[in-house]
Design a protein around this motif. Structure first.
Motif, PDB file in Angstrom:
ATOM      1  N   GLY A  96       0.806  -1.209   0.000  1.00 65.19           N
ATOM      2  CA  GLY A  96       0.000   0.000   0.000  1.00 65.19           C
ATOM      3  C   GLY A  96       0.840   1.259   0.000  1.00 65.19           C
ATOM      4  N   GLY A  97       2.149   1.108  -0.202  1.00 64.01           N
ATOM      5  CA  GLY A  97       3.045   2.265  -0.248  1.00 64.01           C
ATOM      6  C   GLY A  97       2.664   3.224  -1.355  1.00 64.01           C
ATOM      7  N   VAL A 152      11.357  -6.602   6.912  1.00 62.93           N
ATOM      8  CA  VAL A 152      11.013  -7.811   7.673  1.00 62.93           C
ATOM      9  C   VAL A 152       9.504  -8.016   7.690  1.00 62.93           C
ATOM     10  N   ASP A 153       8.729  -6.953   7.835  1.00 61.27           N
ATOM     11  CA  ASP A 153       7.268  -7.071   7.781  1.00 61.27           C
ATOM     12  C   ASP A 153       6.825  -7.638   6.432  1.00 61.27           C
ATOM     13  N   ALA A 154       7.465  -7.186   5.360  1.00 65.93           N
ATOM     14  CA  ALA A 154       7.124  -7.694   4.024  1.00 65.93           C
ATOM     15  C   ALA A 154       7.408  -9.183   3.922  1.00 65.93           C
ATOM     16  N   TYR A 192       5.086  -1.782  -9.079  1.00 66.25           N
ATOM     17  CA  TYR A 192       5.878  -2.846  -8.475  1.00 66.25           C
ATOM     18  C   TYR A 192       5.171  -3.393  -7.251  1.00 66.25           C
ATOM     19  N   SER A 193       5.659  -4.535  -6.777  1.00 68.50           N
ATOM     20  CA  SER A 193       5.158  -5.170  -5.562  1.00 68.50           C
ATOM     21  C   SER A 193       6.203  -5.023  -4.474  1.00 68.50           C
ATOM     22  N   ARG A 194       5.767  -4.970  -3.232  1.00 66.26           N
ATOM     23  CA  ARG A 194       6.710  -4.911  -2.106  1.00 66.26           C
ATOM     24  C   ARG A 194       7.533  -6.189  -2.039  1.00 66.26           C
ATOM     25  N   VAL A 195       6.850  -7.329  -2.247  1.00 64.13           N
ATOM     26  CA  VAL A 195       7.554  -8.610  -2.238  1.00 64.13           C
ATOM     27  C   VAL A 195       6.931  -9.519  -3.293  1.00 64.13           C
ATOM     28  N   GLY A 215      12.912  -2.338  -2.763  1.00 68.19           N
ATOM     29  CA  GLY A 215      13.521  -1.323  -1.917  1.00 68.19           C
ATOM     30  C   GLY A 215      12.566  -0.780  -0.873  1.00 68.19           C
ATOM     31  N   CYS A 216      13.026  -0.759   0.368  1.00 74.44           N
ATOM     32  CA  CYS A 216      12.241  -0.276   1.503  1.00 74.44           C
ATOM     33  C   CYS A 216      12.943   0.937   2.105  1.00 74.44           C
ATOM     34  N   THR A 217      12.162   1.941   2.429  1.00 68.67           N
ATOM     35  CA  THR A 217      12.702   3.165   3.003  1.00 68.67           C
ATOM     36  C   THR A 217      11.975   3.473   4.311  1.00 68.67           C
ATOM     37  N   ALA A 218      12.344   4.567   4.915  1.00 73.90           N
ATOM     38  CA  ALA A 218      11.711   5.007   6.158  1.00 73.90           C
ATOM     39  C   ALA A 218      10.484   5.849   5.843  1.00 73.90           C
TER      40      ALA A 218
END
Length: 130
Positions: free
Chosen positions: A9-10, A59-61, A18-21, A32-35
């Motif tokens: 949902g980013g 890690v949540d992903a 794209y997909s998170r995972v 890619g994950c950011t803050a």
């Protein structure tokens, strides 16, 4: 083989496409994950705090896909200031010190948002941590 594409949902997933995972069989790739929390970059100026949030997103992903940090076999860290590499490296060690995945830390001129200092991604294999 079934491929699952899981979004977080980013704010940029739909725009960029794209997909998170993505999970295929026992393998998973985390984008890619950011803050970024609720669409806003958090902890501007604090590279370590941003790394903690980014690795938390990562890690949540993995957990949303049925894997864990222990399954990670490779990470990549993109930092906007290589002179501050140790800040991110220490956080990586907090998360993956016992796992010891292959890794790379790459200096980049900038990330998607000017307040972003670090972006992380990972590849995982289900059961690698067993």
């Amino acid at each position: 083989m079934t491929v699952r594409r899981i979004g977080s949902g980013g704010p940029w997933e739909d725009v960029v496409g794209y997909s998170r995972v993505v999970v295929a069989g026992d393998s998973a790739w985390v984008s890619g994950c950011t803050a970024t929390v609720d669409g806003e970059v958090v902890h501007p100026g604090d590279m370590a705090a941003q790394a903690r949030v980014a690795f938390g997103v990562l890690v949540d992903a993995l957990e949303s896909a049925g894997l864990s940090a222990a399954d990670v076999v490779r990470t990549r860290m993109y930092v906007t200031d290589t002179g501050r590499w140790e800040e991110v490296g220490r956080v990586h060690g907090e998360v993956f010190g016992a796992v010891r995945p292959a890794t790379a830390m790459i200096g980049v001129a900038s990330l998607l948002h000017p307040d972003m200092l670090v972006e992380v991604e990972a590849d995982a294999v289900r059961g690698a941590g067993s």
